[in-house]
Design a protein around this motif. Structure first.
Motif, short mmCIF file in Angstrom:
data_model
loop_
_atom_site.label_atom_id
_atom_site.label_comp_id
_atom_site.label_asym_id
_atom_site.label_seq_id
_atom_site.Cartn_x
_atom_site.Cartn_y
_atom_site.Cartn_z
N ASP A 45 120.34 9.98 54.58
CA ASP A 45 120.71 9.79 53.07
C ASP A 45 119.75 7.57 53.45
O ASP A 45 119.12 7.38 52.40
CB ASP A 45 122.02 9.07 53.56
N LYS A 103 119.50 1.44 47.31
CA LYS A 103 119.39 2.53 45.92
C LYS A 103 120.43 2.43 45.74
O LYS A 103 120.59 2.74 44.04
CB LYS A 103 118.46 3.61 46.13
N THR A 104 121.19 2.19 46.81
CA THR A 104 122.94 2.73 45.90
C THR A 104 123.49 1.78 45.79
O THR A 104 125.06 2.16 45.80
CB THR A 104 123.12 4.36 47.11
N THR A 112 125.27 1.15 48.92
CA THR A 112 126.40 1.35 49.76
C THR A 112 126.27 0.44 51.16
O THR A 112 125.16 0.61 51.20
CB THR A 112 126.73 2.41 49.56
#
Length: 483
Positions: free
Chosen positions: A5, A42-43, A45
């Motif tokens: 990821d 991107k996320t 997180t």
């Protein structure tokens, strides 16, 4: 969050104010005082890893690899790795950041320790070999410790191993056992012609595989094998007071406790039910409480402090001390031990010498329990000596009259876990540097670090900072102090 990821195919790396590493503008790794913060753009997180859990970091030909211990459950950690592709141009900047990461992750703890691992295949429930291979070995390997594993083959084998060990080849001896192997190791190191030097140079640690595991609970604050292994990897070299015990012509070293009375009976009189684990102590206590509760003796103590409030103040002041010099103070201790390598002489002689006149004679005709502690926690949830400290040069002595009611004795037992034991009026507590105990009866139990010794007169005196352990703190045990 998996490593895939976080990885990117074409990393572009930059270093911002030397604590943040940005990879391909997609992932940033930021070092705080206690965590590695990973943010994926991107996320959006965020993932935080405690720096204490970081084991290693390296740049291999094509990627940055960060290895850490991740909690797989509340009481266990397992080795996990993050991988980030890197290019040749980025490697110098990444290496500078990586070095800072490891500096913060280890602090003053020694990296890549050289460990002599001793496994007792017979102790406790006999599962030490499998516990080591499953939980501890992967942690040591990931932290790049040099490991030499040996199984003990008979009682006293660890004494021989420690006595003959090349002390320049190892930083620590790690015992996979209960408290029995550390007891043997301290005594094996102490038996050498350069006993003081060996005890200062080689640290002793425990992976909990026995019934009590006092060394682990005090130094690491856990009963978990994998977490204890992590604590050993990150452990600080900590001076530990050791106690000389003399009986007739023998002198042995004690690191944990000495007991006479109901505690010794509970410990040594329950060997036949070791399969019960730590619960055997509770069972032994209840059985004996219903029987005889008096163990008469002569007792004399070289008392330094016997007021509970003064003991609490001493504890608080010692625990609040700064990490004085850290490695500098440690080096001075090693240098002193090398210059005077033999064990310290006995200041008060042996049990066979005349009793010093300035010792306090304590009435012992109705002794119910005598317990001298060098550590706070004797086994899980038994913080018997909350004011005990690793290297204050004092042992904590608890005496309880055998004529107290059974109800009071039961309340004492429950108050150990709740923290009220210290302040109970029937619990007499002294900080001392020496004592002598002479049993009146001909048969019974005396326990030194959980090991049975002859039931006869014995004398103890403490030596400040004689031994060395790997611990989370240089000034306190992983236990609640007196309230």
């Amino acid at each position: 969050m998996s490593s895939s990821d976080l990885a990117t195919e074409h990393p572009e790396t930059q270093l911002e104010h030397d604590s943040t590493l940005v990879l391909d503008k997609a992932v940033s790794l930021t070092l705080s005082s206690d965590s590695l913060l990973i943010v994926e753009a991107k996320t959006k997180t965020t993932h935080a890893i405690s720096l204490y859990n970081v084991l290693d970091a390296e740049i291999n030909p094509s990627s940055l690899v960060i290895t850490y211990a991740q909690h797989s459950s509340k009481d266990d950690v397992s080795v996990t790795a993050l991988h980030y592709p890197v290019g040749e141009k980025e490697k110098p900047a990444i290496e500078a950041w990586m070095n800072k990461l490891l500096d913060l992750a280890y602090g003053t703890a020694q990296r890549r320790k050289r460990l002599k691992v001793l496994i007792n295949p017979f102790g406790g429930k006999g599962n030490a070999p499998s516990l080591y291979q499953r939980y501890a070995a992967p942690i040591f390997a990931a932290a790049r410790c040099q490991v030499d594993v040996q199984s003990t083959e008979y009682r006293g084998h660890a004494i021989e191993i420690a006595e003959q060990l090349d002390i320049d080849a190892y930083d620590a001896i790690v015992c996979c056992s209960g408290d029995g192997l550390p007891y043997e190791v301290f005594n094996g190191l102490g038996k050498r012609p350069n006993g003081r030097e060996a005890l200062a140079k080689v640290a002793v640690a425990l992976l909990p595989c026995g019934s009590g595991n006092g060394l682990t609970w005090n130094c690491q604050g856990t009963g978990s094998n994998s977490i204890a292994a992590l604590c050993i990897v990150k452990g600080l070299r900590t001076p530990l007071d050791l106690v000389s015990v003399t009986q007739q012509n023998t002198r042995t070293l004690s690191f944990l406790s000495q007991s006479f009375g109901i505690v010794a009976e509970c410990d040594l009189g329950t060997d036949h039910i070791r399969w019960m684990g730590a619960q055997r102590f509770t069972y032994g206590f209840l059985v004996r409480l219903l029987q005889r509760t008096i163990w008469p003796c002569d007792l004399a103590i070289k008392v330094e402090m016997d007021d509970k409030q003064a003991i609490k103040e001493h504890y608080a002041a010692f625990r609040a001390k700064e990490e004085e010099d850290g490695p500098l103070a440690e080096q001075a201790r090693l240098d002193a031990a090398k210059q005077s390598p033999v064990l310290p002489e006995l200041q008060f002689g042996t049990v066979q010498d005349e009793l010093p006149q300035d010792w306090e004679v304590v009435p012992g005709d109705t002794m119910g329990n005598f317990y001298a502690g060098n550590m706070a926690i004797m086994s899980k949830d038994t913080n018997f000596f909350p004011a005990s400290l690793p290297n204050d040069g004092l042992m904590d002595i608890v005496t309880i009259d055998g004529t107290v009611s059974r109800g009071t004795s039961l309340k004492m037992m429950t108050e150990i876990e709740t923290g009220g034991f210290f302040d109970m009026p029937d619990v007499k507590i002294r900080k001392a540097i020496a004592y002598r105990l002479v049993p009146h009866q001909k048969e019974g139990y005396i326990s030194i670090d959980g090991e049975r010794v002859p039931f006869e007169a014995f004398q103890c005196e403490i030596h400040q900072g004689l031994g060395t352990v790997l611990a989370k703190s240089r000034h306190a045990y992983e236990a609640d102090g007196p309230r």
